[in-house]
Design a protein around this motif. Structure first.
Motif, mmCIF file in Angstrom:
data_model
loop_
_atom_site.group_PDB
_atom_site.id
_atom_site.type_symbol
_atom_site.label_atom_id
_atom_site.label_comp_id
_atom_site.label_asym_id
_atom_site.label_seq_id
_atom_site.Cartn_x
_atom_site.Cartn_y
_atom_site.Cartn_z
ATOM 1 N N GLU A 223 -37.070 31.166 13.287
ATOM 2 C CA GLU A 223 -37.098 31.482 11.995
ATOM 3 C C GLU A 223 -37.953 33.033 11.725
ATOM 4 O O GLU A 223 -37.756 33.426 10.709
ATOM 5 N N HIS A 228 -32.015 34.096 8.672
ATOM 6 C CA HIS A 228 -31.757 33.833 7.264
ATOM 7 C C HIS A 228 -31.729 34.727 6.221
ATOM 8 O O HIS A 228 -30.981 34.724 5.334
ATOM 9 N N SER A 260 -31.842 23.597 15.690
ATOM 10 C CA SER A 260 -31.821 23.261 14.302
ATOM 11 C C SER A 260 -31.805 24.407 13.601
ATOM 12 O O SER A 260 -30.974 24.668 12.318
ATOM 13 N N TYR A 261 -32.536 25.661 13.932
ATOM 14 C CA TYR A 261 -32.453 26.828 13.164
ATOM 15 C C TYR A 261 -31.008 27.489 13.336
ATOM 16 O O TYR A 261 -30.443 27.812 12.281
ATOM 17 N N GLU A 263 -28.199 25.881 13.742
ATOM 18 C CA GLU A 263 -27.458 25.139 12.782
ATOM 19 C C GLU A 263 -27.509 25.648 11.505
ATOM 20 O O GLU A 263 -26.468 25.468 10.711
ATOM 21 N N ARG A 264 -28.856 25.718 11.144
ATOM 22 C CA ARG A 264 -28.995 26.057 9.509
ATOM 23 C C ARG A 264 -28.338 27.419 9.147
ATOM 24 O O ARG A 264 -27.693 27.489 8.331
ATOM 25 N N ARG A 267 -24.570 27.039 8.766
ATOM 26 C CA ARG A 267 -24.191 26.444 7.542
ATOM 27 C C ARG A 267 -24.362 27.533 6.508
ATOM 28 O O ARG A 267 -23.576 27.528 5.267
#
Length: 394
Positions: A223, A228, A260-261, A263-264, A267
């Motif tokens: 992150e 992102h 998890s990051y 996959e985020r 999306r």
């Protein structure tokens, strides 16, 4: 030949810290020492030839039997444990450690070894400073509890003052060194990490017209790298100025958090209808990363207060101009505060800088500077490290 322990909390991944300890082992051997690699967890030294072009297989290894799949931050708290055991077996002349959590070793200093601490960043400084990178990752539940627990336990194991606890204190950048000065009142010697020996410094980079209007990013899927933010805020701005721009993000996935990051992010790309414009590429081979750098017109590094930035150094070695946040060791030491790359503090600034590099050949030529990386070869690293170690021999 005297023994030298080289201790690191997590040897089993590819990153800037791992490159440093590998380079230190090689340098200590060049200085007439016999390196012993020390790790709380299992790792395969043969991987370092693949990752960096550094052969560690000829060195003795002290390592745990178990692999680490989570709680990587907490591994820094126990780096001292295998060192303590190794002190009894090897009676080393030198102990190199890049963790501040070695208070239990201080009473062993009477064994006669010289202790060298290398500071990637003094995590204890986060007790008083607000760092955007830390807030980005650890401000929300449940990661805030994870961070709180680490900071609480760190107080039990951290050495009181590096300049009193170690014979030599090193830092990876002048920016990190200044944070250490603000925390402890003294300035460590700056020893910049090297570029990997298997990273070619390209003499004649591919020309502007041979490259696509493409931006490459590189770094583990985590992150604090702010992918992102790039996808949701920066890249849509860039598309307004350069509609045919493309973004390729290469990153390592090593555990549950990075998966998890990733996959985020996937999306997010779908939700913003950026398929075909933004590509996420996990665990790519070096050849694929190099090809992307060689075919792109810009490299972007979005992390705030990056302590060093090995990905930026690797990109510059390929001759690709860099746009990075105007903070941290990346900005102060690698880009020399704008002499060798473009900086930003907002999405608008970053978009403007990238648009120039994607469309303006003269601007691109100005910042394509692979020769800068000749200052960061492993031979230069060894020379500087030797100079520092000589200071504690006198």
């Amino acid at each position: 030949m005297g023994k030298a322990l080289v201790a690191h909390h997590y040897w089993a991944r590819v990153g800037g810290g791992e490159l440093v300890v590998a380079a230190v082992a090689v340098s200590l051997e060049r200085m007439g020492k016999d390196p012993v690699l020390v790790s709380p967890f299992y790792f395969d030294p043969a991987k370092y030839t693949e990752w960096f072009g550094i052969d560690l297989t000829r060195y003795e290894v002290v390592r745990g039997r178990f692999k680490l799949n989570m709680f990587g931050l907490y591994s820094r708290l126990i780096t001292w444990m295998p060192v303590k055991d190794a002190l009894k077996s090897y009676r080393p002349e030198v102990v190199f450690i890049d963790s501040s959590n070695y208070a239990p070793l201080i009473k062993d200093r009477n064994r006669g070894f010289k202790l060298i601490e290398y500071i990637h960043f003094p995590l204890e400084a986060y007790q008083t400073m607000q760092d955007p990178a830390v807030m980005e990752r650890y401000s929300r539940f449940p990661m805030n509890l994870y961070w709180w627990g680490y900071m609480k336990l760190m107080k039990r194991y951290i050495r009181p003052d590096p300049f009193e606890s170690a014979d030599l204190v090193l830092a990876n950048s002048s920016w990190t060194a200044d944070v250490v000065r603000q925390t402890y009142g003294e300035v460590p010697y700056v020893l910049n990490p090297p570029i990997p020996p298997n990273m070619e410094v390209v003499s004649f980079p591919r020309r502007f017209e041979e490259r696509a209007r493409q931006v490459t990013m590189l770094g583990r899927f985590s992150e604090e790298k702010r992918y992102h933010w790039v996808i949701s805020e920066l890249f849509p701005l860039l598309l307004k100025d350069v509609p045919d721009a493309r973004l390729r993000i290469f990153g390592g996935i090593g555990g549950r958090t990075s998966r998890s990051y990733f996959e985020r992010l996937s999306r997010m790309v779908s939700r913003l209808s950026l398929e075909g414009k933004v590509e996420l590429i996990p665990n790519a081979p070096r050849s694929a990363i190099n090809e992307s750098m060689d075919s792109s017109r810009a490299f972007l590094h979005a992390m705030i207060n990056e302590h060093w930035g090995i990905a930026v150094a690797e990109a510059m070695a390929r001759g690709i101009p860099v746009v990075a946040h105007r903070s941290g060791g990346t900005w102060s030491d690698i880009l020399a505060r704008g002499a060798y790359g473009m900086g930003f503090e907002s999405a608008e600034e970053a978009s403007g800088a990238l648009a120039k590099l994607l469309t303006d050949e003269e601007e691109w030529k100005r910042y394509s500077a692979p020769q800068r990386m000749m200052d960061f070869t492993i031979d230069k690293f060894h020379a500087r490290f030797s100079e520092c170690v000589d200071k504690i021999r006198r």
